[in-house]
Design an enzyme around this catalytic site. Structure first.
Site, PDB file in Angstrom:
ATOM      1  N   GLY A  63      55.806  35.721  27.006  1.00 58.31           N
ATOM      2  CA  GLY A  63      56.996  34.716  26.924  1.00 58.31           C
ATOM      3  C   GLY A  63      58.286  35.063  27.322  1.00 58.31           C
ATOM      4  O   GLY A  63      58.353  36.083  28.193  1.00 58.31           O
ATOM      5  N   CYS A  90      51.869  40.919  25.936  1.00 58.89           N
ATOM      6  CA  CYS A  90      53.454  41.197  26.245  1.00 58.89           C
ATOM      7  C   CYS A  90      54.130  40.750  24.954  1.00 58.89           C
ATOM      8  O   CYS A  90      54.130  41.237  23.972  1.00 58.89           O
ATOM      9  CB  CYS A  90      53.619  40.684  27.465  1.00 58.89           C
ATOM     10  SG  CYS A  90      55.375  40.955  27.974  1.00 58.89           S
ATOM     11  N   TYR A  91      54.785  39.610  25.284  1.00 58.89           N
ATOM     12  CA  TYR A  91      55.605  38.824  24.014  1.00 58.89           C
ATOM     13  C   TYR A  91      54.541  38.492  22.730  1.00 58.89           C
ATOM     14  O   TYR A  91      54.912  38.816  21.862  1.00 58.89           O
ATOM     15  CB  TYR A  91      56.178  37.602  24.448  1.00 58.89           C
ATOM     16  CG  TYR A  91      57.093  37.138  23.632  1.00 58.89           C
ATOM     17  CD1 TYR A  91      58.272  37.128  23.518  1.00 58.89           C
ATOM     18  CD2 TYR A  91      56.469  36.075  22.759  1.00 58.89           C
ATOM     19  CE1 TYR A  91      59.086  36.460  22.635  1.00 58.89           C
ATOM     20  CE2 TYR A  91      57.334  35.346  21.819  1.00 58.89           C
ATOM     21  CZ  TYR A  91      58.662  35.700  21.751  1.00 58.89           C
ATOM     22  OH  TYR A  91      59.464  34.814  21.063  1.00 58.89           O
ATOM     23  N   HIS A 176      50.080  42.877  31.370  1.00 53.13           N
ATOM     24  CA  HIS A 176      49.514  41.609  31.635  1.00 53.13           C
ATOM     25  C   HIS A 176      47.923  41.688  32.595  1.00 53.13           C
ATOM     26  O   HIS A 176      48.041  41.987  33.593  1.00 53.13           O
ATOM     27  CB  HIS A 176      50.204  41.013  32.587  1.00 53.13           C
ATOM     28  CG  HIS A 176      51.587  40.563  31.968  1.00 53.13           C
ATOM     29  ND1 HIS A 176      51.640  39.048  31.507  1.00 53.13           N
ATOM     30  CD2 HIS A 176      52.749  41.049  31.849  1.00 53.13           C
ATOM     31  CE1 HIS A 176      53.008  39.238  30.827  1.00 53.13           C
ATOM     32  NE2 HIS A 176      53.774  40.335  31.350  1.00 53.13           N
ATOM     33  N   GLU A 178      45.864  39.379  32.948  1.00 51.91           N
ATOM     34  CA  GLU A 178      45.544  38.357  33.697  1.00 51.91           C
ATOM     35  C   GLU A 178      46.026  38.443  35.127  1.00 51.91           C
ATOM     36  O   GLU A 178      45.565  37.351  35.939  1.00 51.91           O
ATOM     37  CB  GLU A 178      46.200  37.043  33.028  1.00 51.91           C
ATOM     38  CG  GLU A 178      47.827  37.070  33.007  1.00 51.91           C
ATOM     39  CD  GLU A 178      48.634  37.651  32.091  1.00 51.91           C
ATOM     40  OE1 GLU A 178      48.009  38.582  31.510  1.00 51.91           O
ATOM     41  OE2 GLU A 178      49.900  37.240  31.954  1.00 51.91           O
ATOM     42  N   ASP A 234      41.423  15.836  44.958  1.00 48.72           N
ATOM     43  CA  ASP A 234      41.681  15.216  43.660  1.00 48.72           C
ATOM     44  C   ASP A 234      41.188  13.914  43.359  1.00 48.72           C
ATOM     45  O   ASP A 234      40.280  13.467  42.472  1.00 48.72           O
ATOM     46  CB  ASP A 234      43.078  15.388  43.199  1.00 48.72           C
ATOM     47  CG  ASP A 234      43.458  16.935  43.081  1.00 48.72           C
ATOM     48  OD1 ASP A 234      42.691  17.772  43.151  1.00 48.72           O
ATOM     49  OD2 ASP A 234      44.699  17.139  43.169  1.00 48.72           O
ATOM     50  N   LYS A 373      42.570  23.272  39.764  1.00 50.12           N
ATOM     51  CA  LYS A 373      42.241  22.793  41.209  1.00 50.12           C
ATOM     52  C   LYS A 373      41.021  23.429  41.795  1.00 50.12           C
ATOM     53  O   LYS A 373      40.377  22.533  42.147  1.00 50.12           O
ATOM     54  CB  LYS A 373      43.371  23.194  42.103  1.00 50.12           C
ATOM     55  CG  LYS A 373      43.418  22.818  43.482  1.00 50.12           C
ATOM     56  CD  LYS A 373      43.867  21.264  43.750  1.00 50.12           C
ATOM     57  CE  LYS A 373      44.039  21.041  45.298  1.00 50.12           C
ATOM     58  NZ  LYS A 373      44.727  19.751  45.036  1.00 50.12           N
TER      59      LYS A 373
END
Ligand code: XMP
Length: 517
Positions: A63, A90-91, A176, A178, A234, A373
């Site tokens: 964040g 993290c945050y 992080h 991710e 899409d 996506k």
């Protein structure tokens, strides 16, 4: 509350509590890549709402810069008492630390980018991880872990780079996991998902199909549905899902505004009309659009005209169908997260091409609201959509009109379309199509002198534009091999009358944009 469609998928999945960074979306994607469903929820969700969703785990996202910043989003301590395993990132780690009585210090130093990390306790989440380097982005750092927690890793400026309290099912990392720059990141997420949360890796985007088909049937009943096809993945996948649910009650409208690339109209016709037998209205409106674009050179004016005429055409075609109550839109999960909507949106004010009429009294059917996506592509493949449509690079709604710099005329469109066709064919042959975010030709309406055979020529140049990017926010010009560039150049000059020069755009974004207009 969370979208009902999403909520039904959460039991057994993991919720990512969003503390306001762009990381939340990425965390959810990474978890889904581990074949566990994941949804992003706002940080002000109530503990009761979380409990009602029956998640197997919670991730507290990164964040803002500091937990001490005025207005920094607070962690509701009740989230930590739900009996659901928690991973703070993290945050999220810092907010958890404060909530549990530990200390977060303004170290003043901070760590950004690739950072060496030292595992201090292997009897932990790091048991099987090869953790030497991670990706950090923080100023404050946990200086004292809450009581009962074990510090499991540290870095130069983060004395508590990771901590855990397995008895309480609580874990936290300062780095992080991710992002790809934390090489062991996915393995750490997997350790949390499978060893701590006891998730089973069974979710795939294809699960969405059955669920959506049932939902669409329930939503639409016996009413008529329309969908505007653009030729992109899409709207195509959304239409196919709806067609599977309600069959011929769906009519697709494909407005060919004449600014499409070679063969795109035929592709839509073949796939939808002939292969899937979806009722299709193919509106051939090239001349109509060209006449409205006559004399127009300003890019925004071109966009406005195309958007406006698209709506008019779409409206008059849908009016002909009569009694339509539902409109399909290919809204993606990233749109849902970005618009911060907690409930299903009503009419979306923008559309790929322009804007749908504000006063249209239709209800939206949005079968892709759960999917990112890349997941839409997986569903498209599963539904049998042709490879070309599934993997099509992004293409702007106003199409070739914003790739002709100057007035759009039938002659220039023809030249650009032919040159672009050659470029696409060579890029595909070289096996680079999927690697590139976009690759296309641009026609600036200026002429230069050349010589072909014994004759002096005075003709247009074609610009080759090819970029790599993750999200179109930034982009780098692609280093295409010289021999490929040579082939593209030779073929365009030889095969496309009206072109006597081929140039390469070597501008990144910023300072350039991807398109020329
Ligand atoms: P730029 O040129 O701003 O483009 O770097 C970023 C991405 O957006 C696409 N783009 C558009 N898409 N209507 C669209 O649907 C538009 O008017 C439009 N303009 C740009 C562009 O192709 C790239 O992927």
């Amino acid at each position: 509350m969370l979208d009902p469609a999403l909520a039904s998928a959460v039991p057994g999945g993991v919720l990512v509590v969003d503390f306001g960074a762009q990381y939340a979306q990425l965390i959810a994607r990474r978890i889904r890549e581990c074949r566990v469903f994941s949804a992003v929820v706002p940080h002000d969700i109530t503990p009761e709402e979380i409990a009602a969703l029956h998640p197997s785990g919670l991730v507290l996202s990164g964040g803002p810069a500091s937990v001490y910043e005025p207005g920094a989003p607070a962690l509701n301590p009740a989230f930590l008492e739900l009996g659901v395993p928690v991973l703070g990132i993290c945050y999220g780690l810092q907010a958890m630390t404060l909530a549990l009585g530990g200390e977060v210090a303004r170290t003043g130093a901070g760590e950004f980018g690739k950072t060496p990390i030292e595992v201090t306790n292997r009897e932990s989440l790091f048991r099987e991880l090869d953790a030497e380097v991670c990706w950090m982005s923080h100023r404050d750092a946990v200086s004292r872990a809450p009581e009962g927690f074990t510090v499991t890793a540290r870095s130069t400026d983060a004395p508590v780079a990771a901590m855990e309290h397995p008895g309480k099912g609580m874990y936290g990392v300062q780095f992080h996991p991710e992002v790809v720059h934390t090489p062991f990141g996915t393995d750490l997420l997997k350790a949390f998902l499978f060893d701590v949360c006891d998730c089973t890796p069974t979710w795939t985007p294809v699960h969405v199909i059955e669920d959506q088909v049932a939902r669409i049937r329930a939503q639409v009943g016996d009413e008529r549905v329309i969908c505007a096809l653009s030729g992109g993945v899409d709207s195509a996948v959304a239409a196919l899902l709806v067609h599977r649910a309600v069959g011929d009650k769906l009519t697709c409208i494909f407005v060919d505004h004449g600014m499409l690339r070679h063969g795109e109209g035929d592709q839509v016709e073949e796939a939808f009309g002939e292969h899937f037998h979806v009722p299709l209205v193919h509106v051939r409106a090239q001349e109509h659009f060209l006449s409205h674009l006559a004399g127009v050179t300003d890019p925004e004016e071109k966009r406005k005209i195309i958007g406006r005429e698209f709506i008019r055409t779409f409206e008059s075609e849908s009016a002909k169908l009569g009694g339509v109550r539902y409109l399909v839109q290919g809204t993606l999960y990233s749109d849902v997260i970005e618009s911060g909507s907690r409930t299903a949106a009503k009419i979306k004010s923008h559309h790929n091409v322009g804007g749908l009429p504000e006063d249209m009294t239709v209800e939206l059917v949005e079968p892709l609201r759960q999917l990112f996506k890349d997941e839409v592509r997986v569903v498209g493949e599963e539904l049998g959509l042709p490879e070309r449509m599934v993997w099509r690079q992004p293409f702007p709604g106003p199409g070739l009109a914003i790739r002709i710099i100057g007035e759009v005329t039938a002659e220039r469109l023809e030249i650009l379309r032919s040159a672009d066709f050659v470029l696409q064919e060579e890029i595909r042959r070289a096996g680079l199509y999927r690697e590139l975010w976009q690759s296309f030709a641009v026609l600036p309406a200026v002429k230069s002198v050349g010589v072909q055979g014994d004759e002096r020529t005075y003709a247009y140049p074609i610009v080759i534009r090819a970029v790599t990017s993750d999200d179109a926010m930034t982009a780098d010009w692609a280093r295409l091999p010289y021999d490929l560039l040579e082939r593209i150049s030779n073929r365009i000059i030889n095969e496309v009358p009206g072109v006597n020069r081929v140039v390469l755009d070597i501008t990144s974004k910023p300072p350039g944009t991807i398109e020329w207009e």
